[in-house]
Design a protein around this motif. Structure first.
Motif, PDB file in Angstrom:
ATOM      1  N   MET A  99      64.647  77.591  14.656  1.00  0.00           N
ATOM      2  CA  MET A  99      64.250  76.669  15.551  1.00  0.00           C
ATOM      3  C   MET A  99      64.959  75.883  15.625  1.00  0.00           C
ATOM      4  O   MET A  99      65.514  74.863  16.779  1.00  0.00           O
ATOM      5  N   PRO A 100      65.968  75.228  14.391  1.00  0.00           N
ATOM      6  CA  PRO A 100      66.855  74.616  14.810  1.00  0.00           C
ATOM      7  C   PRO A 100      67.578  74.517  16.000  1.00  0.00           C
ATOM      8  O   PRO A 100      68.546  73.928  16.474  1.00  0.00           O
ATOM      9  N   VAL A 101      68.390  76.169  15.318  1.00  0.00           N
ATOM     10  CA  VAL A 101      69.437  76.474  16.280  1.00  0.00           C
ATOM     11  C   VAL A 101      69.044  76.710  17.503  1.00  0.00           C
ATOM     12  O   VAL A 101      70.086  76.306  19.028  1.00  0.00           O
ATOM     13  N   VAL A 102      67.928  77.241  17.867  1.00  0.00           N
ATOM     14  CA  VAL A 102      67.320  77.220  19.248  1.00  0.00           C
ATOM     15  C   VAL A 102      67.746  75.885  19.990  1.00  0.00           C
ATOM     16  O   VAL A 102      67.441  75.609  21.150  1.00  0.00           O
ATOM     17  N   ASN A 148      73.676  70.637  28.501  1.00  0.00           N
ATOM     18  CA  ASN A 148      75.162  69.978  28.926  1.00  0.00           C
ATOM     19  C   ASN A 148      75.409  70.563  29.608  1.00  0.00           C
ATOM     20  O   ASN A 148      76.506  69.959  30.463  1.00  0.00           O
ATOM     21  N   VAL A 149      75.749  72.226  30.072  1.00  0.00           N
ATOM     22  CA  VAL A 149      76.665  73.047  30.920  1.00  0.00           C
ATOM     23  C   VAL A 149      75.893  72.848  31.719  1.00  0.00           C
ATOM     24  O   VAL A 149      76.541  72.792  32.903  1.00  0.00           O
ATOM     25  N   TYR A 200      73.695  67.477  14.071  1.00  0.00           N
ATOM     26  CA  TYR A 200      74.684  67.728  15.558  1.00  0.00           C
ATOM     27  C   TYR A 200      73.247  68.074  17.090  1.00  0.00           C
ATOM     28  O   TYR A 200      74.153  67.550  17.473  1.00  0.00           O
ATOM     29  N   THR A 201      72.198  68.361  16.643  1.00  0.00           N
ATOM     30  CA  THR A 201      71.670  67.902  17.503  1.00  0.00           C
ATOM     31  C   THR A 201      71.286  66.982  17.993  1.00  0.00           C
ATOM     32  O   THR A 201      71.444  66.652  19.632  1.00  0.00           O
ATOM     33  N   VAL A 248      69.594  74.925  23.435  1.00  0.00           N
ATOM     34  CA  VAL A 248      68.444  74.097  24.624  1.00  0.00           C
ATOM     35  C   VAL A 248      69.974  72.952  24.994  1.00  0.00           C
ATOM     36  O   VAL A 248      69.874  72.616  25.651  1.00  0.00           O
ATOM     37  N   VAL A 249      69.845  71.665  23.744  1.00  0.00           N
ATOM     38  CA  VAL A 249      70.867  70.581  24.588  1.00  0.00           C
ATOM     39  C   VAL A 249      71.452  71.104  24.786  1.00  0.00           C
ATOM     40  O   VAL A 249      72.804  70.262  25.806  1.00  0.00           O
TER      41      VAL A 249
END
Length: 357
Positions: free
Chosen positions: A21-24, A33-34, A296-297, A28-29
């Motif tokens: 979940m942290p990676v997901v 941005n992209v 970093y999120t 998503v964030v």
């Protein structure tokens, strides 16, 4: 077992991982941005330095990563948070810059070696951790209440050290810690170094296991021979030292000691990073890398909002909304609800298939 079952097992294993979940959430964030900024992942070389949106996120998030490491240990051991780390950053910066300037408001020459002043600032921050640790571990004061003292008084202490002035260190060598070392942002090196040292200490010694044991059940840990008071105390000292490192780096970034703004509101972001990393805020088992990803999120989210021209005074509102959504998605109750929904659908499907037969 069929290939499909193997694939399903692997998928469930991946989604059940603590870092999933942290990676997901981070992805998503970054995806937003992209979509918003097509060249978000574009990295260029400007005046010999790496630059770009992604570099900015990694660079600006360095101090938060360092704080998140200490906050993770404190949370795991004591089941509470240290809300004074932002103020402790300001104290460390004030001590460091005041020693370098020799008491002057602004200087272009150093009164002592940078390494000496930096270590002094970090050690003073460690003393702040000693104070917090004594209140929490020895006097059994609730962590939020104990650290509220320095949260309130810390910036005032920094102001006393700098005599109410912003102390400027206009020396290029001092700007290096918050600037660039070759093409690489120096704060990133400090963040990576802190992660490596923390990982080695926690995984190559028994400290990580001791912290988890004390956090899960302090009384039971004491019965099996662990000094829970000492372990809790140690985590607050480590948290203070890391806040000192972050404070020195932050002061180098702006080549000054600004007691009112260094580390401002970063304590809240550090707590959010721990939560977004999938760690339980009531203590016990922890995941250091989850907190790093969470940091970093948070920084990526902040950068995104600035890129969308959101005013700085409105930034906390939008950030809070997104964080609430992310935290709810990671909550055990929500996960249990989704799992129960899946089981109901599977049972309904199985009953329907049985009826057809």
């Amino acid at each position: 077992m069929s290939e499909a079952n193997k694939g399903g097992f692997n998928f469930r294993k991946i989604t059940g991982h603590r870092l999933f979940m942290p990676v997901v959430c981070l992805l998503v964030v970054l995806l937003v941005n992209v979509i918003r900024t097509p060249d978000f992942f574009s990295i260029t070389m400007t005046e010999g330095h790496l630059s770009g949106w992604l570099i900015s996120v990694i660079n600006r998030g360095s101090e938060l990563v360092i704080l998140a490491i200490g906050m993770t240990l404190v949370t795991a051991a004591s089941g509470g948070q240290d809300i004074s780390v932002g103020a402790v950053m300001a104290v460390a910066a004030a001590v460091c810059c005041q020693l370098l300037s020799g008491g002057a408001v602004s200087t272009e020459t150093l009164a002592m070696p940078i390494i000496v002043a930096a270590i002094a600032g970090i050690l003073v921050a460690g003393l702040c951790g000693v104070f917090n640790g004594f209140l929490v571990a020895k006097l059994n004061i609730q962590p939020m209440v104990a650290t509220l003292i320095l949260f309130t008084a810390g910036r005032g202490i920094a102001q006393l050290i700098t005599k109410g002035q912003i102390t400027y260190i206009r020396v290029e060598s001092y700007k290096t810690m918050g600037g660039f070392l070759g093409p690489i942002p120096t704060p990133v090196i400090f963040a990576v170094g802190s992660i490596i040292v923390a990982w080695l200490v926690l995984n190559k010694t028994a400290l990580g296991l001791y912290i988890e044991s004390v956090g899960v059940n302090s009384n039971a840990s004491r019965l099996v021979g662990l000094n829970s008071t000492k372990i809790k105390f140690l985590t607050y000292v480590i948290c203070g030292l890391l806040a000192g490192v972050a404070g020195v780096v932050a002061s180098s970034r702006i080549y000054s000691a600004d007691a009112n703004n260094i580390g401002l509101n970063l304590e809240m972001d550090a707590i959010l990073a721990v939560a977004l990393g999938g760690n339980i805020l009531s203590g016990g088992k922890f995941n250091l890398m989850g907190s790093v990803i969470g940091a970093y999120t948070i920084q990526a989210l902040t950068t995104t909002l600035y890129a969308m021209s959101v005013p700085s005074d409105q930034l906390p509102v939008y950030k809070a909304i997104v964080v609430i959504i992310i935290v709810v998605l990671q909550s055990p109750i929500f996960k249990s609800y989704i799992q129960n929904r899946k089981l109901k659908k599977q049972n309904t499907k199985a009953v329907a298939q049985g009826g057809e037969q």
